[in-house]
Structure formats: C-alpha cells, structure tokens
Write a protein that holds these residues in place. Structure first.
Motif, short mmCIF file in Angstrom:
data_model
loop_
_atom_site.label_atom_id
_atom_site.label_comp_id
_atom_site.label_asym_id
_atom_site.label_seq_id
_atom_site.Cartn_x
_atom_site.Cartn_y
_atom_site.Cartn_z
N THR A 112 -11.49 -1.83 -10.49
CA THR A 112 -11.55 -1.50 -9.07
C THR A 112 -10.17 -1.59 -8.47
O THR A 112 -9.25 -2.14 -9.09
CB THR A 112 -12.56 -2.38 -8.31
OG1 THR A 112 -12.81 -1.81 -7.01
CG2 THR A 112 -12.07 -3.80 -8.16
N THR A 113 -10.02 -1.06 -7.27
CA THR A 113 -8.76 -1.13 -6.55
C THR A 113 -9.03 -1.58 -5.12
O THR A 113 -10.09 -1.31 -4.57
CB THR A 113 -8.06 0.23 -6.51
OG1 THR A 113 -8.90 1.15 -5.82
CG2 THR A 113 -7.77 0.75 -7.88
N LEU A 114 -8.05 -2.28 -4.55
CA LEU A 114 -8.17 -2.76 -3.18
C LEU A 114 -6.86 -2.57 -2.44
O LEU A 114 -5.79 -2.72 -3.04
CB LEU A 114 -8.53 -4.25 -3.16
CG LEU A 114 -9.83 -4.64 -3.83
CD1 LEU A 114 -9.56 -5.42 -5.07
CD2 LEU A 114 -10.66 -5.43 -2.87
N THR A 115 -6.95 -2.31 -1.16
CA THR A 115 -5.75 -2.27 -0.31
C THR A 115 -5.58 -3.66 0.30
O THR A 115 -6.45 -4.52 0.17
CB THR A 115 -5.90 -1.22 0.80
OG1 THR A 115 -7.02 -1.58 1.62
CG2 THR A 115 -6.08 0.17 0.23
N ALA A 116 -4.47 -3.85 1.00
CA ALA A 116 -4.19 -5.15 1.62
C ALA A 116 -5.31 -5.56 2.58
O ALA A 116 -5.72 -6.72 2.61
CB ALA A 116 -2.86 -5.12 2.35
N ASP A 117 -5.82 -4.60 3.36
CA ASP A 117 -6.90 -4.91 4.30
C ASP A 117 -8.18 -5.35 3.57
O ASP A 117 -8.89 -6.24 4.04
CB ASP A 117 -7.22 -3.69 5.17
CG ASP A 117 -6.08 -3.35 6.11
OD1 ASP A 117 -5.28 -4.25 6.43
OD2 ASP A 117 -6.00 -2.17 6.51
N ASP A 118 -8.46 -4.74 2.41
CA ASP A 118 -9.67 -5.07 1.66
C ASP A 118 -9.57 -6.43 0.97
O ASP A 118 -10.59 -7.04 0.65
CB ASP A 118 -9.95 -4.00 0.60
CG ASP A 118 -10.16 -2.63 1.19
OD1 ASP A 118 -10.88 -2.53 2.19
OD2 ASP A 118 -9.58 -1.66 0.66
N MET A 119 -8.34 -6.89 0.73
CA MET A 119 -8.15 -8.15 0.01
C MET A 119 -8.37 -9.37 0.90
O MET A 119 -8.61 -10.46 0.38
CB MET A 119 -6.74 -8.21 -0.58
CG MET A 119 -6.56 -7.30 -1.77
SD MET A 119 -4.96 -7.53 -2.54
CE MET A 119 -3.98 -6.36 -1.61
N GLN A 120 -8.26 -9.23 2.20
CA GLN A 120 -8.39 -10.36 3.11
C GLN A 120 -9.73 -11.06 2.93
O GLN A 120 -10.78 -10.43 3.01
CB GLN A 120 -8.25 -9.89 4.57
CG GLN A 120 -6.89 -9.32 4.91
CD GLN A 120 -5.78 -10.33 4.73
OE1 GLN A 120 -5.91 -11.48 5.12
NE2 GLN A 120 -4.69 -9.90 4.11
N GLY A 121 -9.69 -12.34 2.65
CA GLY A 121 -10.89 -13.15 2.52
C GLY A 121 -11.62 -13.03 1.19
O GLY A 121 -12.68 -13.62 1.02
#
Length: 133
Positions: A112-121
């Motif tokens: 999977t991939t995540l952006t900085a906003d998706d990584m929060q928490g």
C-alpha cells in the motif's frame, strides 16, 4: 439500459454467434482511468526487474494522486527495496519524500501507499525495517 449501451460502457467487444466476451485492452481493466493506464505502462516498461504493485497499492496510488514519476520516485523506490533486501529485510516501510510505501521485500511487492496526510495517527506494525530515501 440497452445491452449495446452496457457493452459500450464496459468497453468490451462481442462477436455474434459466440458466447465469448473479451476485453478490448489487454492488461488494462475496462473503465480504468488514463492515470491507471499510464502507471501500468510505466510498470510494464520496468519488466520483472522493478518492484511490483498489488491491486490495493495501485488503487491507493490513483486515489491519492501519487505521481511516481515525480522526483524519480519509482527509481528511488526500487533502490530502497534493493537496499532493504541486501540487509535481510522481509517487510519494510519505505519513505520517499512525504510518501510512504509498505513493501513486502521478500515478494518484491508494494502492499500500500500513503501520503503525509494519510499517515497522521497511524501505527505501522509487522515491519522489520524502514528505508528513508
């Protein structure tokens, strides 16, 4: 909806007298966006030497508008996977700029991939290494 409208919408060809229905574009699912087609062509160009992407990862890349060609991200990702493999990693978190890739090193596949906003928490578990590129 008429059957021929449905067939046109789904981008399939139907031959009369036969029950076979086949997609027009091999390797690209009907209804895929231009982005997904371009990404698939770039991945096909890499061949077996580059990291593979799961369907889930492909969906997340398209959904989150992650541009793998920007700043050589795909090349950097491949180098990170190679480095992690050389160190004996099985599952790694690869950070490239503000994008995270969860990668199965032993299967050479992005999960999977995540952006900085998706990584929060979020908490990343079941990884044995982190590569920052």
């Amino acid at each position: 909806m008429l059957i021929n409208e449905y067939v046109k919408l789904r981008n399939v060809s139907v031959s009369t007298g036969s029950t076979a229905v086949t997609p027009k574009n091999k390797g690209v699912s009907p209804g895929q966006s231009d982005f997904a087609k371009e990404l698939q062509s770039q991945l096909d160009a890499l061949g077996s030497s580059g990291v593979q992407f799961s369907k889930h990862a492909m969906d997340r890349i398209a959904e989150r508008n992650i541009d793998l060609s920007e700043d050589n991200r795909l090349d950097r990702l491949n180098r990170a996977v190679t480095l992690a493999g050389e160190k004996g990693s099985d599952d790694a978190l690869v950070m490239i700029d503000s994008t995270a890739f969860l990668v199965s090193i032993k299967n050479n596949k992005v999960i999977t991939t995540l952006t900085a906003d998706d990584m929060q928490g979020n908490i990343f578990t079941n990884i044995d290494s982190t590569v920052i590129m």
